[in-house]
Scaffold this motif. Structure first.
Motif, PDB file in Angstrom:
ATOM      1  N   MET A   1     -11.747 -45.290 -17.252  1.00 21.11           N
ATOM      2  CA  MET A   1     -12.616 -46.468 -17.158  1.00 21.11           C
ATOM      3  C   MET A   1     -13.874 -46.124 -16.382  1.00 21.11           C
ATOM      4  O   MET A   1     -14.991 -46.522 -16.754  1.00 21.11           O
ATOM      5  N   GLY A   2     -13.730 -45.375 -15.276  1.00 17.14           N
ATOM      6  CA  GLY A   2     -14.889 -44.982 -14.488  1.00 17.14           C
ATOM      7  C   GLY A   2     -15.852 -44.102 -15.251  1.00 17.14           C
ATOM      8  O   GLY A   2     -17.066 -44.127 -15.012  1.00 17.14           O
ATOM      9  N   PHE A   3     -15.327 -43.322 -16.192  1.00 13.31           N
ATOM     10  CA  PHE A   3     -16.175 -42.467 -17.005  1.00 13.31           C
ATOM     11  C   PHE A   3     -16.927 -43.270 -18.056  1.00 13.31           C
ATOM     12  O   PHE A   3     -18.071 -42.947 -18.400  1.00 13.31           O
ATOM     13  N   GLU A   4     -16.287 -44.303 -18.589  1.00 12.61           N
ATOM     14  CA  GLU A   4     -16.836 -45.005 -19.745  1.00 12.61           C
ATOM     15  C   GLU A   4     -17.639 -46.258 -19.397  1.00 12.61           C
ATOM     16  O   GLU A   4     -18.586 -46.605 -20.109  1.00 12.61           O
ATOM     17  N   ALA A   5     -17.261 -46.942 -18.326  1.00 12.70           N
ATOM     18  CA  ALA A   5     -17.922 -48.208 -17.994  1.00 12.70           C
ATOM     19  C   ALA A   5     -19.289 -47.959 -17.354  1.00 12.70           C
ATOM     20  O   ALA A   5     -19.485 -46.985 -16.636  1.00 12.70           O
ATOM     21  N   LYS A   6     -20.208 -48.869 -17.621  1.00 13.78           N
ATOM     22  CA  LYS A   6     -21.526 -48.758 -17.016  1.00 13.78           C
ATOM     23  C   LYS A   6     -21.455 -49.167 -15.544  1.00 13.78           C
ATOM     24  O   LYS A   6     -20.593 -49.947 -15.131  1.00 13.78           O
TER      25      LYS A   6
END
Length: 320
Positions: A260-265
């Motif tokens: 999630m940390g990689f993908e979310a803005k």
């Protein structure tokens, strides 16, 4: 509470959705000798058939129906044939004496070991919380797992709203506990550093997290230096040495948070509750530290291969 179930899913919960096929009838609606002996103790065909329908209903659906006769006609006929009731329509008289259905339900529960939901609620919700902690499954998956567990343990299903809200509450509590456990292993200084990487520095267009997530890909000397700087900056937060294992949080959950940390803005991450934000960023940076090192090594390999090929070509040119 907002429902994670659709209106259609709620409508079919604990109900017959249509006439069962023959194979289903033979598997789930068969009455054995002990069943038929118990049925035979009831007076009148209408009571014997009504009792039998309540028995097969709770076995198949996991609960008794408000209207015991709200079952498909094929079920009525199949059950009637097993207990030798020639006229299945006689079951209409089963509802004439109101207490009968409830007396029969109580007898079925006593003989076959069915329990009420309140008696099993605490144990079920503790199990749901453990599942949520370990798997990260969404509320709908946990809901249907809870239904299956209740039925396997002969616990009568409660109303859909009650079970839905109980499952959602247990999941939320488990998620809150997980985020707090992870956020709690970071020092106040580390938590502040994590919050800082979401901010966009003055004169920049992207946050530090965005820059780290992209990373240099140019296989040149300058690109290699930038890649090594990226590794040093991430390692400078000293999050790789944080005792995450001591929290008991499964690796699977850490990977999900890191993804999630990689993908979310950055704005979406910044809007998370404090503990969830720190937990997510902690997992993300720890994963980044590993992947950034791998990226640097891969870039170094490409750079060195290019250098060696270039030198070999130059040597051939000089010899010729």
């Amino acid at each position: 509470m907002r429902s994670f179930l659709t209106s259609a899913e709620e409508a079919v919960y604990g109900r017959f959705t249509g006439p069962p096929e023959r194979a289903v009838l033979e598997r789930f609606f068969f009455l054995d000798d002990a069943d038929r002996d118990l049925v035979a103790s009831k007076r009148g065909d209408h009571n014997r058939l009504g009792f039998s329908l309540q028995l097969v209903t709770v076995r198949h659906l996991g609960r008794f129906l408000e209207d015991p006769l709200d079952v498909p006609g094929v079920v009525v006929d199949y059950v009637a044939s097993q207990i030798k009731v020639a006229d299945p329509s006689c079951v209409k008289a089963y509802l004439e004496r109101k207490p009968t259905r409830f007396e029969h339900q109580a007898e079925i529960c006593e003989v076959y070991g069915y329990r009420s939901y309140p008696s099993a609620k605490d144990g079920l919700l503790a199990w749901v919380g453990d599942q949520a902690w370990a798997t990260g499954d969404g509320p709908k998956a946990l809901f249907y797992s809870a239904v299956a567990r209740l039925r396997a343990e002969l616990v009568l299903l409660p109303g859909v709203t009650m079970l839905r809200d109980d499952v959602a509450g247990a999941r939320k509590a488990a998620e809150t506990r997980l985020y707090a456990a992870l956020a709690g292993v970071a020092t106040a200084e580390q938590a502040g550093d994590l919050e800082q990487i979401l901010r966009v520095p003055e004169g920049q267009r992207r946050s530090q997290l965005d820059l780290w997530r992209r990373g240099p890909t140019n296989p040149t000397g300058r690109g290699l230096v930038k890649s090594l700087d990226r590794v040093a900056q991430i390692a400078g937060l000293h999050l790789g040495s944080v005792d995450v294992a001591g929290t008991g949080v499964p690796t699977r959950r850490l990977i999900e948070l890191a993804r999630m940390g990689f993908e979310a803005k950055a704005p979406k991450l910044a809007a998370l509750t404090y503990h969830r934000q720190i937990a997510t960023l902690l997992a993300t940076v720890r994963w980044l530290e590993v992947t950034a090192t791998d990226d640097a090594l891969e870039l170094f390999d490409v750079f060195m291969a290019g250098e060696l090929i270039g030198r070999a070509g130059a040597a051939r040119t000089r010899r010729s």
